[in-house]
Design an enzyme around this catalytic site. Sequence first.
Site, short mmCIF file in Angstrom:
data_model
loop_
_atom_site.label_atom_id
_atom_site.label_comp_id
_atom_site.label_asym_id
_atom_site.label_seq_id
_atom_site.Cartn_x
_atom_site.Cartn_y
_atom_site.Cartn_z
N GLU A 144 0.75 -1.28 0.02
CA GLU A 144 -0.10 0.11 -0.05
C GLU A 144 0.87 1.21 0.17
O GLU A 144 0.26 2.40 0.01
CB GLU A 144 -0.99 0.02 1.30
CG GLU A 144 -0.19 -0.15 2.30
CD GLU A 144 -1.21 -0.01 3.43
OE1 GLU A 144 -2.01 0.86 3.71
OE2 GLU A 144 -1.46 -1.08 4.52
N CYS A 196 -3.48 -3.30 4.41
CA CYS A 196 -2.70 -4.47 4.84
C CYS A 196 -2.96 -5.86 4.60
O CYS A 196 -2.05 -6.72 4.78
CB CYS A 196 -2.27 -4.31 6.49
SG CYS A 196 -2.08 -2.75 6.93
N HIS A 233 -2.67 -9.88 11.98
CA HIS A 233 -1.92 -8.78 11.51
C HIS A 233 -1.75 -8.04 12.66
O HIS A 233 -2.64 -7.76 13.60
CB HIS A 233 -2.86 -8.01 10.55
CG HIS A 233 -2.67 -6.84 10.23
ND1 HIS A 233 -1.19 -6.41 9.80
CD2 HIS A 233 -3.54 -5.48 10.32
CE1 HIS A 233 -1.39 -5.18 9.39
NE2 HIS A 233 -2.68 -4.63 9.84
#
Length: 392
Positions: free
Chosen positions: A81, A113, A235
């Site tokens: 990103e 993400c 994450h």
Amino acid sequence: MTETVGIDRMGFYTPDMYLEMTDLALARGEDPAKYHVGIGQDKQAVIPPTQDVVTMAANAAAQILTPADKAAVKMVLFGTESGIDNSKATAVYLAHLLDLPADTRAVEIKQACYGATAGLQLAADYVRARPTAKVLVIGADIARYGLHTAGEVTQGGGAVAMLVTAQPRMLALEPVSAYHTADVMDFWRPLGRTEALVDGRYSTNVYLDFFKTVWTAYQAQTQRTIADFAALTFHIPFTKMGLKALRQVLPEATPDQQVRLQAAFEASQLDNRNVGNLYTGSLYLSILSLLRHGHLQAGDRIGCYSYGSGAEGEFYSAIVQPTFRQGFDDERLTALLANRHAVSVAEYEALFTQRLDLSGRDVQLPIGEVSAQYYLAGRHQQQRLYRQRAVD
Ligand code: COA
């Protein structure tokens, strides 16, 4: 016979400098315990202007690709990103730097993400259909929130490279996964901006809600429970966020299982705690950290929760392979992290503003102290000048 498909090897790169979170806290008038305990970060990678997502990805991928792998790579899927061009894919620059054959499909994937997870799942499906092919999947980002912002403590950067193959050495991906999409404005970066817009607390709540949704959907699809997992990985833009997700589901486990899952979580956040946020690569650095520092055995099932703001969430699972330790170079990764040097807050602030700006003007970067194999030497006529140093 159904082929086993998954992650054969993993490489990781982050630049050779970092900022101590105690130093940042003191400079910002915060209690260091807020950063170390409340946020859960100890060190943050500082990205020099001579590194971008392409060079970091090349430095990570070069660690794992043999000449035979390069010949077999049929696709490069680059999750990021913090790309460097609105049109041309980072994967094309990368394929060139790595000298991959021309009959390679090279594309960039963007969904905050989540991009590397999309790449991983697409790669796995591709290899299931063509078992002799190999796919290079990248998660590379520079996490920038801005100086003196609440998000500053959750910055960082680096790249994870994964080779997806049949009969993988490290992790076999199970075909079932649960995913969820909703149009949410928790974090985004409009064109022309170098720092994201984020509502951090809202984003954390959406992340936790999505985790509950995909965890429940995965359990309904598979009839599995938390007892079927040796570890849950997340994450982790900052380690406290993963801990919050784990705490949501721990009550489903027995006391003994809770101890085991908590110990696995500790192992899975060690490297992230010392590097900071990797955006697309965060979950994959966490998986690598678990495999490096945890006590996993062949056959163990690990759960993986991927989240990309905006938002997309996915929960999938993987089985640890008997040869998993052959898939990464533990000594090299330990040395990479140990041999970094600390920079002062003043040096970090200067480096933060020294990256290639949006003006497009010609720039020659100072490359005298560059230690990386692949680096950026500057920009000429709107083109980035990538260079490679000879290595032993
Ligand atoms: N000692 C220990 N803990 C402390 C503390 C101290 N002295 N002072 C505060 N804390 C704790 C708080 O209790 C809080 O913990 P909790 O979340 O468990 O309640 C934590 O530290 C953070 O404090 P908070 O006041 O919420 O910090 P903040 O307003 O500075 O913002 C973020 C923190 C994470 C919201 C901010 O850094 C941010 O927006 N980061 C980016 C988020 C992101 O990456 N989003 C995308 C996700 S995919």
